[in-house]
Enzyme design. Structure first.
Site, PDB file in Angstrom:
ATOM      1  CE  LYS A  27      -2.844  -3.565  -3.820  1.00  9.77           C
ATOM      2  NZ  LYS A  27      -4.172  -3.995  -4.218  1.00  9.77           N
ATOM      3  N   PRO A 111      -5.828   4.667   3.605  1.00 14.42           N
ATOM      4  CG  PRO A 111      -7.547   5.466   2.228  1.00 14.42           C
ATOM      5  CD  PRO A 111      -6.054   5.341   2.309  1.00 14.42           C
ATOM      6  CB  ALA A 113     -10.142  -2.781   5.641  1.00 16.29           C
ATOM      7  CB  ALA A 114      -8.733   0.940   1.475  1.00 18.40           C
ATOM      8  CB  ALA A 117      -1.334  -3.266  -0.632  1.00 21.64           C
ATOM      9  N   GLY A 118      -2.322  -1.242   2.301  1.00 24.62           N
ATOM     10  CA  GLY A 118      -1.701  -0.408   3.335  1.00 24.62           C
ATOM     11  C   GLY A 118      -0.895  -1.215   4.343  1.00 24.62           C
ATOM     12  CG  ASP A 153      -0.892  -7.684  -2.094  1.00 23.69           C
ATOM     13  OD1 ASP A 153      -0.774  -8.388  -3.112  1.00 23.69           O
ATOM     14  OD2 ASP A 153      -1.944  -7.096  -1.783  1.00 23.69           O
TER      15      ASP A 153
HETATM   16  P1  ATP Z   1      -5.012  -5.422   0.455  1.00 27.31           P
HETATM   17  O1  ATP Z   1      -5.095  -4.479  -0.690  1.00 27.31           O
HETATM   18  O2  ATP Z   1      -3.661  -6.088   0.604  1.00 27.31           O
HETATM   19  O3  ATP Z   1      -6.162  -6.364   0.564  1.00 27.31           O
HETATM   20  P2  ATP Z   1      -6.228  -3.692   2.336  1.00 27.31           P
HETATM   21  O4  ATP Z   1      -6.001  -2.275   1.946  1.00 27.31           O
HETATM   22  O5  ATP Z   1      -7.536  -4.299   1.916  1.00 27.31           O
HETATM   23  O6  ATP Z   1      -5.042  -4.539   1.784  1.00 27.31           O
HETATM   24  P3  ATP Z   1      -5.095  -3.270   4.906  1.00 27.31           P
HETATM   25  O7  ATP Z   1      -5.322  -1.828   5.101  1.00 27.31           O
HETATM   26  O8  ATP Z   1      -3.744  -3.720   4.537  1.00 27.31           O
HETATM   27  O9  ATP Z   1      -6.154  -3.860   3.861  1.00 27.31           O
HETATM   28  O10 ATP Z   1      -5.541  -3.958   6.261  1.00 27.31           O
HETATM   29  C1  ATP Z   1      -6.298  -5.106   6.382  1.00 27.31           C
HETATM   30  C2  ATP Z   1      -6.342  -5.477   7.865  1.00 27.31           C
HETATM   31  O11 ATP Z   1      -5.028  -5.730   8.330  1.00 27.31           O
HETATM   32  C3  ATP Z   1      -6.883  -4.334   8.717  1.00 27.31           C
HETATM   33  O12 ATP Z   1      -8.231  -4.534   9.016  1.00 27.31           O
HETATM   34  C4  ATP Z   1      -6.005  -4.348   9.968  1.00 27.31           C
HETATM   35  O13 ATP Z   1      -6.699  -4.827  11.106  1.00 27.31           O
HETATM   36  C5  ATP Z   1      -4.852  -5.291   9.672  1.00 27.31           C
HETATM   37  N1  ATP Z   1      -3.532  -4.621   9.809  1.00 27.31           N
HETATM   38  C6  ATP Z   1      -2.477  -5.105  10.438  1.00 27.31           C
HETATM   39  N2  ATP Z   1      -1.444  -4.258  10.380  1.00 27.31           N
HETATM   40  C7  ATP Z   1      -1.827  -3.195   9.680  1.00 27.31           C
HETATM   41  C8  ATP Z   1      -1.213  -1.974   9.295  1.00 27.31           C
HETATM   42  N3  ATP Z   1       0.047  -1.683   9.638  1.00 27.31           N
HETATM   43  N4  ATP Z   1      -1.929  -1.109   8.544  1.00 27.31           N
HETATM   44  C9  ATP Z   1      -3.199  -1.418   8.191  1.00 27.31           C
HETATM   45  N5  ATP Z   1      -3.836  -2.534   8.567  1.00 27.31           N
HETATM   46  C10 ATP Z   1      -3.174  -3.423   9.298  1.00 27.31           C
END
Ligand code: ATP
Length: 307
Positions: A27, A111, A113-114, A117-118, A153
Site C-alpha cells: 500500500k 521493499p 522497512a519501506a 506495509a509489506g 495495518d
Molecule cells: P509499515 O508500512 O507497516 O510501517 P514497513 O514497510 O515499514 O511497514 P515491513 O516491510 O512491513 O515495514 O517490515 C518491517 C520489519 O518487520 C522488517 O524489518 C522485518 O524484520 C519485519 N518482518 C517480519 N515479517 C516480515 C515480512 N513477512 N515481510 C517483511 N518484513 C517482515
C-alpha cells in the site's frame, strides 16, 4: 474446485497441486495525518490507504506433520516466529486447533522497512490463505478482528483497496478508488524503522495537517487534481530531515511530470502520481539511471481482493 487466484473469487484448493496461492499487495498512503498521541503511547491516525500493484506471492500446502514450515525467497528475512507470516499462521491454527501442519512459501518483492506495509500485507495474505486451505470459514470482518492482534495495518491489508483508516489504523471506511492514473514508486537504499519515526514525531506541535476530509470528497467526486493537491504526510517531518534524499526524489518526480509526490507511511518510499503512462515510465527510468533509489517501479493503483 480448482479456482486458484483470489481475483476469480473465493480461493479454493487447486485440483492439480493441492496448493493455495495468495498475492500480498503493498500500500501507499495518499494522505497521512496524526491527530494526537494517546496517553497509552499509541498515535491516533487519519489516513487514506491505497493498494498498489506491487506484490509478494505466497503459497500454502497442507502437511500431515504438525507445525509451520516457512520458506522466504527473494529477501533475507527470518523464517521463524519473528516473521509476521509465521505469527499469523500460528494465530489462525491456534484459534481453530488445527492438528495438521502447513508449508508456506513467501516470494518477496515488496521493499522491506519501506512504509509500504509489506509485512502486514504478507500476514493478511497468510490469514486469507489459511482460511481457505483449512476451510475455516472466517468472513472478512472476523479476519480483520483477528488480524489487529498482530498489527494495526493488518485489518486494512485483509482486503486492501481504497480506505479511510482511523483510530490506530483499525477503524476502516471503504472509499471510491482514485481516477485512472499512473505511479512511480521509489525506495531509496535505507531501511526506516516505523518505531523510530513515531518516537520522534512531535504529534502535538505539528504546524501542518493534510486535508484528509477534502481528499475524501475529491475521491467521491473522481477529481484527480483535488486528490493530488491535498497529498500530505505528517511523518515526513521526522523522516525527511533524517534522510534528505526523500525530498530530492519528490522534487525529481515533480520535475519529471508528476502531479504531486509524497513519502508513504513512515518512509523512505516515495511515490509520484502521473496522468500519463509514458511520462511515468520515462520518469521511472530516469530516477533509476540517476541512482536516487535502489528499487524503482512504474506501476498503478489497484483494487482490493476478496477473502
Ligand atoms: P509499515 O508500512 O507497516 O510501517 P514497513 O514497510 O515499514 O511497514 P515491513 O516491510 O512491513 O515495514 O517490515 C518491517 C520489519 O518487520 C522488517 O524489518 C522485518 O524484520 C519485519 N518482518 C517480519 N515479517 C516480515 C515480512 N513477512 N515481510 C517483511 N518484513 C517482515
Amino acid at each position: 474446485m480448482y479456482t486458484k487466484y483470489m481475483e476469480e473469487g473465493e480461493p479454493r484448493l487447486s485440483e492439480e497441486d493441492g496448493m493455495i496461492r495468495q498475492k500480498a499487495y503493498a500500500k501507499v498512503n495518499i494522505g497521512l495525518d496524526v491527530l494526537r498521541r494517546r496517553p497509552d503511547g499509541y498515535h491516533e491516525l487519519k489516513m487514506i490507504m491505497q493498494t498498489v500493484d506491487i506484490f509478494d506471492d505466497l503459497t500454502f500446502e497442507r502437511e500431515r506433520e504438525p507445525g509451520i514450515r516457512l520458506r522466504i525467497e527473494g529477501a533475507d528475512l527470518p523464517a521463524d516466529e519473528n516473521n509476521l507470516v509465521y505469527r499469523a499462521a500460528a494465530l489462525m491454527m491456534e484459534e481453530r486447533q488445527i492438528k495438521e501442519g502447513v508449508a508456506i512459501t513467501v516470494t518477496k518483492r515488496i521493499p522491506i522497512a519501506a512504509g509500504m506495509a509489506g509485512g502486514s500485507a504478507d500476514a493478511a495474505a497468510a490469514m486469507r490463505g489459511l482460511n481457505a486451505l483449512f476451510e475455516m470459514g472466517y468472513a472478512t470482518e472476523a479476519l480483520r478482528e483477528l488480524g489487529v492482534r498482530l498489527g494495526a495495518d493488518i485489518p486494512y491489508c485483509i482486503t486492501g483497496g481504497t480506505m479511510l483508516s482511523e483510530g490506530i489504523g483499525e477503524v476502516l471506511t471503504p472509499l471510491p478508488a482514485p481516477p485512472e492514473c499512473y505511479l512511480v514508486v521509489a525506495k531509496p537504499d535505507m531501511d526506516v524503522s516505523t518505531a523510530f519515526v513515531y518516537q520522534n514525531l512531535r504529534a502535538d506541535s505539528l504546524l501542518f495537517h493534510p486535508d484528509i476530509d477534502g481528499m475524501v470528497k475529491a475521491l467521491a467526486a473522481g477529481d484527480l487534481g483535488g486528490i493530488t493537491d491535498r497529498m500530505g504526510n505528517v511523518l515526513e517531518t521526522v523522516t525527511v530531515p533524517a534522510y534528505p534524499v526523500i525530498d530530492r526524489i519528490k522534487t525529481r518526480m515533480r520535475e519529471l511530470g508528476a502531479e504531486n509526490a509524497l513519502m508513504s507511511g513512515s518512509g523512505p518510499t516515495v511515490f509520484g502520481i502521473y496522468k500519463d503512462q509514458e511520462t511515468a515510465k520515462k520518469a521511472a527510468a530516469i530516477i533509476r539511471e540517476e541512482k536516487l533509489a535502489g528499487a524503482v517501479f512504474a506501476t498503478r493503483f489497484c483494487e482490493g481482493v476478496n477473502v
